[in-house]
Design an enzyme around this catalytic site. Structure first.
Site, PDB file in Angstrom:
ATOM      1  N   ASP A 121      12.942  34.673 -33.570  1.00 47.08           N
ATOM      2  CA  ASP A 121      12.586  33.768 -34.659  1.00 47.08           C
ATOM      3  C   ASP A 121      13.309  34.214 -35.931  1.00 47.08           C
ATOM      4  O   ASP A 121      13.799  35.353 -36.018  1.00 47.08           O
ATOM      5  CB  ASP A 121      11.065  33.799 -34.842  1.00 47.08           C
ATOM      6  CG  ASP A 121      10.587  32.896 -35.959  1.00 47.08           C
ATOM      7  OD1 ASP A 121      11.021  31.734 -36.008  1.00 47.08           O
ATOM      8  OD2 ASP A 121       9.780  33.360 -36.794  1.00 47.08           O
ATOM      9  N   ASP A 136      12.394  33.020 -39.781  1.00 46.54           N
ATOM     10  CA  ASP A 136      11.597  33.239 -40.992  1.00 46.54           C
ATOM     11  C   ASP A 136      10.412  34.142 -40.712  1.00 46.54           C
ATOM     12  O   ASP A 136       9.637  33.918 -39.782  1.00 46.54           O
ATOM     13  CB  ASP A 136      11.139  31.899 -41.558  1.00 46.54           C
ATOM     14  CG  ASP A 136      12.307  31.095 -42.101  1.00 46.54           C
ATOM     15  OD1 ASP A 136      12.863  31.516 -43.131  1.00 46.54           O
ATOM     16  OD2 ASP A 136      12.690  30.087 -41.486  1.00 46.54           O
ATOM     17  N   ASN A 170      11.931  26.609 -35.721  1.00 46.02           N
ATOM     18  CA  ASN A 170      11.247  25.327 -35.583  1.00 46.02           C
ATOM     19  C   ASN A 170      11.727  24.299 -36.596  1.00 46.02           C
ATOM     20  O   ASN A 170      11.481  23.106 -36.431  1.00 46.02           O
ATOM     21  CB  ASN A 170       9.733  25.516 -35.768  1.00 46.02           C
ATOM     22  CG  ASN A 170       8.976  25.428 -34.460  1.00 46.02           C
ATOM     23  OD1 ASN A 170       9.557  25.435 -33.380  1.00 46.02           O
ATOM     24  ND2 ASN A 170       7.652  25.353 -34.548  1.00 46.02           N
ATOM     25  N   ARG A 194       0.587  32.225 -32.922  1.00 44.15           N
ATOM     26  CA  ARG A 194       0.238  30.871 -32.474  1.00 44.15           C
ATOM     27  C   ARG A 194       1.457  30.002 -32.168  1.00 44.15           C
ATOM     28  O   ARG A 194       1.300  28.926 -31.595  1.00 44.15           O
ATOM     29  CB  ARG A 194      -0.647  30.190 -33.522  1.00 44.15           C
ATOM     30  CG  ARG A 194      -2.032  30.820 -33.624  1.00 44.15           C
ATOM     31  CD  ARG A 194      -2.855  30.258 -34.762  1.00 44.15           C
ATOM     32  NE  ARG A 194      -4.210  30.786 -34.751  1.00 44.15           N
ATOM     33  CZ  ARG A 194      -4.550  31.973 -35.231  1.00 44.15           C
ATOM     34  NH1 ARG A 194      -3.611  32.767 -35.755  1.00 44.15           N
ATOM     35  NH2 ARG A 194      -5.805  32.387 -35.186  1.00 44.15           N
ATOM     36  N   THR A 195       2.639  30.451 -32.538  1.00 48.94           N
ATOM     37  CA  THR A 195       3.845  29.674 -32.222  1.00 48.94           C
ATOM     38  C   THR A 195       4.812  30.507 -31.389  1.00 48.94           C
ATOM     39  O   THR A 195       4.988  30.249 -30.199  1.00 48.94           O
ATOM     40  CB  THR A 195       4.527  29.159 -33.503  1.00 48.94           C
ATOM     41  OG1 THR A 195       4.824  30.259 -34.384  1.00 48.94           O
ATOM     42  CG2 THR A 195       3.639  28.164 -34.217  1.00 48.94           C
TER      43      THR A 195
END
Length: 250
Positions: free
Chosen positions: A9, A11, A43, A204-205
């Protein structure tokens, strides 16, 4: 397990706004120096790979634009597999660019899809058209479920909420925590889930998406989730580190 591929990921993991997290450059260059396939996954659909590479370069982190994979790119890859090539789009340049590359016609006349990304020009007319098309059979696709970003600016999930309420239909979200975007990233790397780790800051992501796709997971505590959050989740990350600077399993 031998880690052969890395999804990371952006950020909260590598960047805080436009400032690199300490150790981010060394972490990324270490992965690339080992020759491990790498995808930097976000995302947010509003920037191209070159935009993101420029953002990193400004922060002193040099990576090629080819390593970036956004929810806009994943949405275009998802739609390539579907029937229909006409779309009504609520979104901006990067998403529209990816859809054109995928062979789509952008239209407000009998679209096959309503595709929602992110835009600062969202208005009543856009919401009305999108809801009307969805209620009348257009397939409802959205880049990511995030409702807001830093500073509480409205993100894709917030833009979808009104369309969903009016039409009575929920969108398919391509981005995390959907495992679809993880599988698409694996395809980009020609990698297998059992040999791949995802590094993220959000249980959660990032971590949920990796867990659902069968990846090993690394949670870093430099962003959204804290140690206290772990106890509230039904799954656990494989490893936990304060930041990418401390990761020693890759």
């Amino acid at each position: 397990m031998t880690i052969k591929n890395v999804i990371c990921d952006i950020d909260g993991v590598l960047m805080h706004d436009n400032v690199a997290v300490p150790g981010a450059a060394e972490f990324l260059h270490g992965i690339m120096d080992k020759g491990l396939p790498l995808v930097l996954l976000t995302n947010y659909p509003s920037q191209t790979g070159q935009d993101l590479a420029n953002r990193f370069a400004t922060a002193g982190v040099d990576v090629p634009d080819s390593v970036f994979y956004t929810s806009a790119m994943a949405t275009a890859d998802f739609l390539r597999r579907q029937e229909g090539k006409k779309a009504y789009v609520v979104g901006e340049g990067a998403l529209i660019h990816e859809l054109y590359k995928a062979g789509f016609t952008i239209t407000d006349v009998n679209p096959d899809f309503v595709i929602v990304g992110e835009t600062r020009s969202y208005n009543w007319d856009m919401m009305h058209k999108a809801a009307y098309f969805v209620a009348n059979g257009a397939r409802f696709i959205a880049t990511n479920p995030d409702t807001h970003g830093r500073g509480f600016y409205p993100a894709c999930g917030a833009l979808c909420a009104g369309i969903e309420k009016i039409s009575g239909r929920k969108p398919f979200y391509v981005g995390k925590p959907s495992p679809w975007i993880i599988r698409a990233a694996l395809n980009k790397m020609q990698a297998h889930s059992e040999e791949t780790v995802i590094v993220g800051d959000n249980l959660r992501t990032d971590i949920l998406a990796g867990f659902q796709a069968g990846l090993e997971t690394i949670l870093v505590l430099s962003g959204v989730s804290s140690l206290d959050d772990i106890d509230s989740m039904p799954f656990r990350p494989s490893w936990i580190y304060p930041s990418v600077a401390e990761i020693d399993v890759i």
